[in-house]
Enzyme design. Structure first.
Site, PDB file in Angstrom:
ATOM      1  N   HIS A  47       0.847  -1.202   0.000  1.00  0.00           N
ATOM      2  CA  HIS A  47       0.000   0.000   0.000  1.00  0.00           C
ATOM      3  C   HIS A  47       0.879   1.247   0.000  1.00  0.00           C
ATOM      4  O   HIS A  47       1.515   1.557   0.989  1.00  0.00           O
ATOM      5  CB  HIS A  47      -0.938  -0.002   1.208  1.00  0.00           C
ATOM      6  CG  HIS A  47      -1.790   1.223   1.259  1.00  0.00           C
ATOM      7  ND1 HIS A  47      -2.687   1.529   0.261  1.00  0.00           N
ATOM      8  CD2 HIS A  47      -1.867   2.235   2.144  1.00  0.00           C
ATOM      9  CE1 HIS A  47      -3.288   2.674   0.549  1.00  0.00           C
ATOM     10  NE2 HIS A  47      -2.806   3.128   1.678  1.00  0.00           N
ATOM     11  N   ASP A  49       0.965   5.022  -0.287  1.00  0.00           N
ATOM     12  CA  ASP A  49       0.293   6.316  -0.262  1.00  0.00           C
ATOM     13  C   ASP A  49       1.031   7.322  -1.134  1.00  0.00           C
ATOM     14  O   ASP A  49       2.249   7.473  -1.025  1.00  0.00           O
ATOM     15  CB  ASP A  49       0.231   6.855   1.165  1.00  0.00           C
ATOM     16  CG  ASP A  49      -0.704   6.044   2.030  1.00  0.00           C
ATOM     17  OD1 ASP A  49      -1.869   5.894   1.638  1.00  0.00           O
ATOM     18  OD2 ASP A  49      -0.257   5.554   3.099  1.00  0.00           O
ATOM     19  N   ASP A 171      -7.944   1.582   1.733  1.00  0.00           N
ATOM     20  CA  ASP A 171      -7.580   2.452   2.864  1.00  0.00           C
ATOM     21  C   ASP A 171      -8.458   3.684   2.987  1.00  0.00           C
ATOM     22  O   ASP A 171      -8.251   4.514   3.856  1.00  0.00           O
ATOM     23  CB  ASP A 171      -6.105   2.871   2.747  1.00  0.00           C
ATOM     24  CG  ASP A 171      -5.565   3.449   4.057  1.00  0.00           C
ATOM     25  OD1 ASP A 171      -6.131   3.111   5.132  1.00  0.00           O
ATOM     26  OD2 ASP A 171      -4.610   4.245   4.029  1.00  0.00           O
ATOM     27  N   HIS A 415      -6.180   9.678  -0.802  1.00  0.00           N
ATOM     28  CA  HIS A 415      -6.888   9.674   0.482  1.00  0.00           C
ATOM     29  C   HIS A 415      -6.083  10.241   1.649  1.00  0.00           C
ATOM     30  O   HIS A 415      -6.554  10.188   2.786  1.00  0.00           O
ATOM     31  CB  HIS A 415      -7.400   8.261   0.802  1.00  0.00           C
ATOM     32  CG  HIS A 415      -6.317   7.229   0.898  1.00  0.00           C
ATOM     33  ND1 HIS A 415      -5.884   6.512  -0.191  1.00  0.00           N
ATOM     34  CD2 HIS A 415      -5.575   6.799   1.934  1.00  0.00           C
ATOM     35  CE1 HIS A 415      -4.924   5.689   0.173  1.00  0.00           C
ATOM     36  NE2 HIS A 415      -4.711   5.841   1.463  1.00  0.00           N
TER      37      HIS A 415
HETATM   38 ZN   LIG Z   1      -3.305   4.935   2.645  1.00  0.00          ZN
END
Ligand SMILES: [Zn+2]
Ligand SMILES: *[C@@H]1O[C@H](CO)[C@@H](O)[C@H](O)[C@H]1NC(C)=O
Ligand SMILES: *[C@@H]1O[C@H](CO)[C@@H](O)[C@H](O)[C@H]1NC(C)=O
Ligand SMILES: *[C@@H]1O[C@H](CO)[C@@H](O)[C@H](O)[C@H]1NC(C)=O
Length: 972
Positions: A47, A49, A171, A415
């Site tokens: 994951h 970001d 997420d 996000h």
């Molecule tokens: Zn995230």
């Protein structure tokens, strides 16, 4: 081994790897499963970001690992070299922003290797947008755009094998129905997520409803998306995180005192057993990964290999567990083939509480100025896209600048970006990226306007600080200034325009040479007092402008007597008048202000009169953060009387209010405009008490709405909200009755009774609620929390300024159409460009395509260049099922004026021919007998496909309420 030796060996491996080829991707490449066993789909993922604790580049390059260990470039390097070693291994790649950055610097050999992995379904794109976008604060336009950018990169780089089949919103902090609808219209087969209100999740675990068929639209029937909730969180499968960032035990299978195979395999099987009891089929999905994991992918794969080996070995002695590397799409494929019936879902997943007392409603408002900046970026993007098409801008630099803004807006949808949940340094970096991108794109706007207007030398400056009435271009006066307006909407629009000026007399002249009524209004003194605002101009010139696509207005300084169309502003200081109230009204709207308190007390418009009192208040909090909004007590209403002054002109009437030392507001009504504007300014919020503040404004009316109110879903359909009530479960609201009733408001919140309706529109995403027996309308307005979210700017606490718009109306069918129109106009208003000229004659514009023939409810959602000789075009019917009906129109003229030679229809993202869309169809519980074979669904209408030699009737487009259709026009 020597260095050269190593290179030689690697080359041999690569050559051997590249030779062996069984190019099958998509569902055909899915691993075999076993019918009589629990099939465990092991899904390796990382994951990543696109900015959070570190900036995008810091996370990509593995810089500043002391803040957070994250190095995406190494993750991709190492995952690829691990995938090569074993054809069974899989990996899913989610964020295209990172992948594209990495791809650009790979060697030709490496590119071939990755292409082969993609073509064999071993390296699979999932999600695939530029970033994993937020679902609460985003507007649908930004989401569609950023999927277009991501999927286009994938299609251009790899072709159809790279096309993602499922969404991976694991997420995001709650889930919107509009997002699900967008996935469905892009042809996705389903989506997965892993955050859900804990009460909701517990209920679903119990009831075997973790996976469901989401009916994504009230207006469009049959637009469903299969949506699945992960069993555990998306990261660190308990006890089995093999990543170097974790400390779980590796699988030790040698002749060793430490050998733990039995115990570890027992542990995993018992986890799988427990999990499978909560899902409907004999398939389960276990994600293996987490935040920025797989930097040393060898460790992960080596241990997963062993896990797979030892679990499957037990099958010979009767074990019913079958485990293999898989992907979310292969898991979904198994569910589809299992011929199950699934529960329904119709509402959305807001607000999200991850545990008791912890509603993630803070991020609906966190970093309010950045949330607004994102809107400005989108505004510029849409304007420049259209201008570039009209002016046919094609230089390398122009393409690069536009593409950069597209990508940065993709980053902003992430996000931890638009949500405001990133660290301060990361937030600063987002601002920097967006500023650079906007400046680059504004060069394109200037280039285009020089072609499209008769001002080949016009400056066409875009002033980015007009929100505090500042523009370098007019600082010495606006004499001989031309303001060129660009209207991104399909239809001709009339809007009021405000230009910072000195207190002088001006004439405004339109392109036909007619003088336009105007007046000069003082800027609020609280704005003038901003320390960082140069005080060259203290007034604004106001006039009503009309633009089809482009319109120019010429401004000239005059001595007062010449300017007979300039009205003068009357200043009234009500406290000096011996009256109890002050009435401010124009031909459409009447406001009553109570002189003693300085507050709004009554509004009359659209034939409705209603007592509406506006207050400001604060929830003090010790425990809120960027994510959550937690009240520690009741709201503290600011009780002191407001100071106020009224300025009355013929065009605009304003009430300037001073609420306290750090809150002020201008209430404004324009002649001929059916709404009330509230321009608020808040900050710096005092933090001396060491407590955080959640700042709110509420509008208290007598409308008894029985706890029901409506908020928009990403700027599109309205969602019905019922106080304290959820669709599928009982929410624990005992400790957080306020934040547990807050919903995201990206554009609109409304409540009504049998007769009256009150609506607020906004200029950025916020949170909203209706809390008190239908009578109180509360609106979270630019909340800032003391720590750790303590935003500063210019070395002081942040000051935010923004607008709310109030509409009061009767409840009649079709009345909400006006709200929709206002929403579009407020979201994409005229963009102002400034030039200096002394020659009025030159301000006329060249002809460009006319969209006015389209029905009134058609929104020109997208008009942009797609490839060198292709244009992407989207039309939306922006009325919902209660407001509008099926509309039809012909686009032959538009096609011709854009120089079209052929047109084809695509899925919503523009990258797949619509007639190739074939989605999994899932069977809903209680909807008749289960069919005996798997079913698919295709587009509900025939794709438009035509060439310029075809007759005009081939170019007819129909749109159901809320429908969007996407076309690619091929040009010469
Ligand atoms: Zn995230
Ligand atoms: C779902 O679970 C809840 C409690 O967890 C229970 O009260 C309810 O009856 C269940 N519904 C169904 C349809 O099984
Ligand atoms: C996707 O890529 C393929 C091959 O690269 C191309 O033919 C196709 O036109 C692309 N899709 C769209 C919608 O442009
Ligand atoms: C789910 O939705 C379908 C389609 O609208 C409907 O036929 C079915 O009855 C619904 N099932 C349940 C359990 O409500």
């Amino acid at each position: 081994m020597t260095y050269l030796g190593r290179i030689f060996l690697l080359t041999i491996i690569l050559v051997v790897f590249l030779k062996h080829s069984k190019a099958v991707c998509g569902y055909e490449s899915c691993p075999a499963t076993k019918a009589n066993m629990v099939n465990i789909h092991l899904v390796p993922h990382s994951h990543n970001d696109v900015g959070w604790l570190k900036t995008v580049d810091q996370s990509y390059y593995g810089y500043k690992n002391a803040i957070h260990h994250a190095g995406v470039q190494y993750i991709l390097d190492n995952v690829v070299s691990e995938l090569i070693k074993d054809p069974n291994r899989r990996f899913i790649q989610v964020e295209t922003a990172y992948f594209a950055k990495w791809w650009k610097v790979q060697s030709e050999t490496m590119k071939k290797v990755v292409t082969k992995l993609v073509n064999e379904g071993r390296f699979e794109f999932t999600g695939g947008a530029w970033s994993m976008n937020d679902e609460a604060d985003v507007n649908y336009q930004g989401v569609i755009d950023q999927f277009t950018v991501g999927l286009k990169f994938l299609n251009e780089t790899f072709g159809a094998c790279a096309r993602p089949r499922v969404g991976w919103q694991i997420d995001t902090f709650g889930h919107s129905r509009e997002q699900a609808s967008i996935f469905a219209h892009m042809g996705y087969d389903g989506q997965f997520f892993s955050r859900m209100d804990h009460n909701d999740k517990d209920t679903r675990l119990n009831n075997l409803t973790m996976e469901m068929i989401w009916d994504t639209s009230e207006s469009m029937s049959g637009v469903n998306l299969f949506s699945g909730m992960l069993y555990n969180f998306y990261s660190d499968t308990p006890g089995f995180c093999f990543d170097v960032l974790c400390t779980d035990e590796p699988i030790i299978d040698g002749k060793s005192n430490e050998n733990n195979v039995k115990e570890r395999i027992d542990g995993f099987i018992s986890y799988a057993k427990e999990m499978s009891e909560h899902y409907l089929t004999n398939h389960i999905m276990v994600p293996m990964g987490g935040d920025f994991q797989y930097e040393d992918a060898r460790v992960n794969y080596k241990n997963m290999d062993k896990l797979i080996k030892y679990i499957n070995e037990r099958q010979t002695s009767g074990s019913a567990y079958n485990i293999f590397y898989s992907t979310p799409s292969c898991y979904l494929n198994s569910l589809h083939q299992s011929l199950q019936s699934w529960p329904n879902k119709t509402q959305d997943f807001f607000p999200y509480a991850h545990e008791r007392n912890s509603f993630w409603a803070g991020f609906f408002t966190s970093r309010p100025t950045q949330k607004r900046f994102e809107r400005d970026g989108n505004h510029m993007l849409q304007v420049v896209k259209q201008l570039s098409v009209f002016a046919n801008l094609t230089s390398e630099q122009q393409n690069k600048d536009l593409e950069y803004l597209r990508q940065i807006m993709g980053v902003m949808q992430h996000h931890d970006a638009i949500t405001g949940t990133e660290r301060q340094a990361v937030s600063d970096d987002y601002d920097r990226l967006m500023y650079d991108a906007i400046v680059g794109a504004s060069n394109n706007a200037r280039d285009a306007l020089r072609i499209l207007t008769n001002m080949p030398n016009g400056e066409f400056e875009s002033c980015l600080r007009l929100n505090i009435s500042e523009c370098a271009f007019t600082k010495d006066g606006a004499d001989n200034v031309v303001v060129t307006l660009f209207n991104p909407l399909a239809h001709t629009s009339s809007q009021y325009v405000r230009i910072p000026v000195k207190e002088e007399n001006y004439q405004v002249i339109d392109e036909k040479g007619n003088q336009v009524p105007s007046e000069v209004v003082p800027v609020a003194r609280q704005v003038l007092a901003l320390e960082y605002r140069p005080n060259d101009t203290q007034h604004e010139l106001v006039f009503k402008a009309t633009a089809n696509k482009i319109a120019s207005y010429y401004i000239k300084k005059v001595v007062s007597s010449e300017s007979n169309l300039t009205s003068s502003i009357k200043k009234i200081s009500p406290r000096e008048i011996d009256e109890s109230e002050t009435v401010v009204e124009n031909s459409l709207v009447k406001l009553v202000i109570e002189n003693k308190t300085g507050r709004l007390k009554l509004v009359e418009m659209n034939g409705v009169s209603e007592k509406i009192v506006q207050n400001f208040g604060v929830y003090k909090t010790n425990t809120s953060c960027a994510y959550t909004f937690r009240q520690d007590g009741d709201i503290q209403i600011l009780e002191d009387d407001f100071e106020f002054t009224v300025y009355e002109g013929a065009l605009v009437k304003e009430v300037h209010q001073q609420v306290n030392e750090w809150i002020s507001q201008v209430i404004r009504i324009y002649e001929g405009v059916n709404r009330v504007e509230f321009e608020w300014m808040v900050g710096p919020i005092p933090i001396d008490d060491q407590l955080g503040s959640e700042f709110v404004t509420n509008f208290k009316s007598g409308i008894s709405s029985n706890g029901v109110f409506y908020t928009d879903s990403n700027g599109r359909e309205l969602m019905k909200r019922e106080r304290n009530l959820r669709e599928d479960f009982v929410s624990d609201l005992s400790r957080q009755p306020v934040s547990g009733n807050f919903y995201p408001v990206t554009s609109r919140i409304a409540l009504q009774d049998d007769n009256k309706r009150m609506v607020l529109l906004n200029d950025r995403s916020q949170g909203g609620a209706s809390l008190e027996d239908g009578r109180r309308h509360l609106f979270n307005d630019g909340g800032g929390v003391g720590e750790p979210l303590n935003e500063t700017q210019y070395g002081k606490g942040l000051i935010a300024r923004g607008k709310l718009y109030l509409v009061l109306d009767s409840v009649k069918e079709g009345d909400t159409v006006k709200e929709r129109e206002a929403e579009k106009e407020l979201f994409l208003p005229f963009f102002k460009f400034f030039s200096r000229t002394s020659d009025l004659e030159k301000a006329t514009t060249k002809t460009i395509p006319d969209f006015n023939e389209l029905p009134q409810s058609v929104h020109l959602l997208t008009l942009e260049s797609f490839t060198e000789n292709e244009i992407l075009l989207r039309f939306e019917n922006f009325l919902d099922i209660s407001e509008g009906k099926l509309i039809s129109f012909n686009i032959r003229d538009i096609f011709d004026s854009l120089g079209g030679i052929a047109i084809r229809e695509t899925t919503l993202d523009g990258n797949m021919p619509l007639n190739e869309m074939k989605r999994f169809k899932f069977h809903a519980q209680e909807s008749g007998n289960m069919p005996s074979v798997v079913e698919y669904s295709t587009a509900q209408h025939k794709s438009l496909e035509a060439e310029n030699s075809d007759e005009a009737s081939m170019f007819t487009v129909s749109l159901y309420p809320m429908q969007i259709r996407t076309f690619i026009i091929k040009t010469e």
